[in-house]
Design an enzyme around this catalytic site. Structure first.
Site, PDB file in Angstrom:
ATOM      1  N   CYS A 195      -9.783   9.156 -12.476  1.00 56.32           N
ATOM      2  CA  CYS A 195     -10.491   8.637 -11.296  1.00 56.32           C
ATOM      3  C   CYS A 195     -10.175   7.174 -10.997  1.00 56.32           C
ATOM      4  O   CYS A 195     -10.519   6.666  -9.925  1.00 56.32           O
ATOM      5  CB  CYS A 195     -11.986   8.847 -11.465  1.00 56.32           C
ATOM      6  N   ASN A 202     -15.674  15.678  -6.210  1.00 62.08           N
ATOM      7  CA  ASN A 202     -14.832  14.689  -6.886  1.00 62.08           C
ATOM      8  C   ASN A 202     -13.455  15.300  -7.118  1.00 62.08           C
ATOM      9  O   ASN A 202     -13.300  16.192  -7.955  1.00 62.08           O
ATOM     10  CB  ASN A 202     -15.489  14.298  -8.221  1.00 62.08           C
ATOM     11  N   HIS A 210     -13.661   5.217  -5.390  1.00 59.03           N
ATOM     12  CA  HIS A 210     -13.526   6.562  -5.923  1.00 59.03           C
ATOM     13  C   HIS A 210     -14.812   7.353  -5.642  1.00 59.03           C
ATOM     14  O   HIS A 210     -15.914   6.809  -5.761  1.00 59.03           O
ATOM     15  CB  HIS A 210     -13.254   6.494  -7.427  1.00 59.03           C
TER      16      HIS A 210
END
Ligand code: ACO
Length: 348
Positions: free
Chosen positions: A113, A305, A275
């Protein structure tokens, strides 16, 4: 610094969207649990056998097209994924092959990430060293491979059987958060870098002590006969609360330090492109920085995500909507498994 800038972008998400209610058919979860805790409403998943390089291909092609160049102009690929097609080799070379780029170097980096700030740092360094000038940066993931549920039931709108439901529920904390997709940007030195345009600076950090906050315990080569491992250990293990705390403390700190180093006032930043792990994390980060939440756009509701892919997808959406304008100051920030985290400042 050669003042790297983004000259093209693209993204791709595979297949249909699966809502929180869809997931509630195959495991013990609910929209009421997922949405307020994360901001996620739906996500997409790779097809069986699709693999991350195939998801990355349309994103890369769109980025190349939007930059007005051809694949042959790309002289380096930086690829980020935590779900490679194979344990080895990396997926960057597979994407290069799909693009017909035999001989073009492809570097896989493993920052999850935190991919984007690290990737910009590496791309800028390659440009400074005179190694490459037109760099394709692609973040992509196919998390579907580690999802614990009964896929047939999910895809067919059915309810899964008791045993499959129980197994999936054991891994629900992680499973509901992730989705699949790819984001790509094309980078080149900014033509007005002498006037302060392009990448201004990057700051990256790693804390390997906390590698167990998000990791896959088995499947690596610390054990003989590495393939003989209990199935539960092949599914990512996450310490969600600890990760949450690390993100809300470390991300504001790294942004402040980077801004101080480069004499940039937080108020002068037009966009905080963070992110997308959790809307609550990003809300706490912007609050801690004292910046208006509308400067930190979110698309996690639609994609979940996508790890390495979230920031390049966000960049592409904003570029295509005409929201990123010449002269604006961008701050990219992300924290992920490793732990790795970092930020980057760029003047468009
Ligand atoms: N559906 C329903 N209930 C659930 C689910 C689910 N999907 N998952 C957990 N629960 C239950 C738990 O069992 C627990 O029940 P209990 O109280 O009866 O024991 C309860 O909900 C609370 O669970 P917590 O884990 O304490 O929930 P929390 O409020 O901390 O939220 C979350 C969890 C959303 C994961 C949050 O901690 C978070 O977002 N953390 C950050 C995660 C992150 O950033 N991940 C990125 C990974 S990094 C990378 O590089 C890929």
């Amino acid at each position: 610094m050669p003042g790297l800038t983004i000259i093209g972008s693209g993204h791709h998400v595979p297949g249909p969207a699966y809502t929180n209610d869809d997931l509630a058919r195959v495991m013990d979860t609910s929209d009421e649990w997922i949405r307020p805790r994360s901001g996620i409403a739906e996500r997409h998943f790779a097809e069986e056998g699709q693999g991350v390089s195939k998801i990355a291909l349309p994103a890369a092609q769109r980025a190349i097209e939007s930059a007005g160049i051809t694949p042959r102009d790309v002289d380096y690929i930086i690829f980020g994924t935590m779900t490679p097609d194979f344990i080895l080799p990396g997926s960057g070379g597979l994407l290069g092959a799909e693009l017909g780029l035999e001989g073009v170097p492809a570097l896989d980096i493993r920052q999850q990430c935190a991919f984007f700030p690290f990737a910009l740092q590496v791309a800028d360094s390659l440009m400074t060293a005179g190694v490459a000038e037109t760099i394709l940066v692609v973040g992509a993931n196919a998390h579907a491979g580690f999802m614990p549920w009964d896929w047939k039931a999910l895809r067919e709108g059915a309810v899964s059987d008791e045993e499959a439901y129980r197994f999936a529920t054991q891994h629900r904390q992680t499973a509901v958060l992730f989705g699949d997709g790819a984001g790509a940007v094309l980078c080149r030195p900014h033509p007005r870098r002498a006037e302060g345009h392009g990448l201004i600076g990057t700051l990256t950090r790693t804390d390997g002590v906390r590698h167990d906050h998000f990791f896959i315990p088995a499947g690596g080569f610390t054990h003989y006969r590495y393939w003989e491992v209990p199935v539960d250990e092949r599914i990512p293990s996450m310490r969600g609360r600890e990760l949450f705390k690390c993100a809300v403390q470390r991300l504001p700190a790294v942004v402040r330090e980077l801004c101080e180093r480069h004499g940039v006032a937080l108020d002068d930043i037009d966009w905080f492109l963070a992110h997308q792990a959790n809307d609550r994390i990003n809300g706490a980060v912007v609050q801690s920085l004292g910046v208006p939440p509308e400067k930190a756009p979110s698309n996690i509701a639609r994609f979940g995500n996508t790890s390495d892919a979230t920031i390049p997808i966000l960049v592409d959406e904003l570029r295509r909507d005409g929201k990123l304008k010449e002269g604006q100051l961008l701050c990219f920030l992300g924290l992920g498994a490793g732990l790795h985290w970092g930020a980057a400042l760029m003047r468009l």
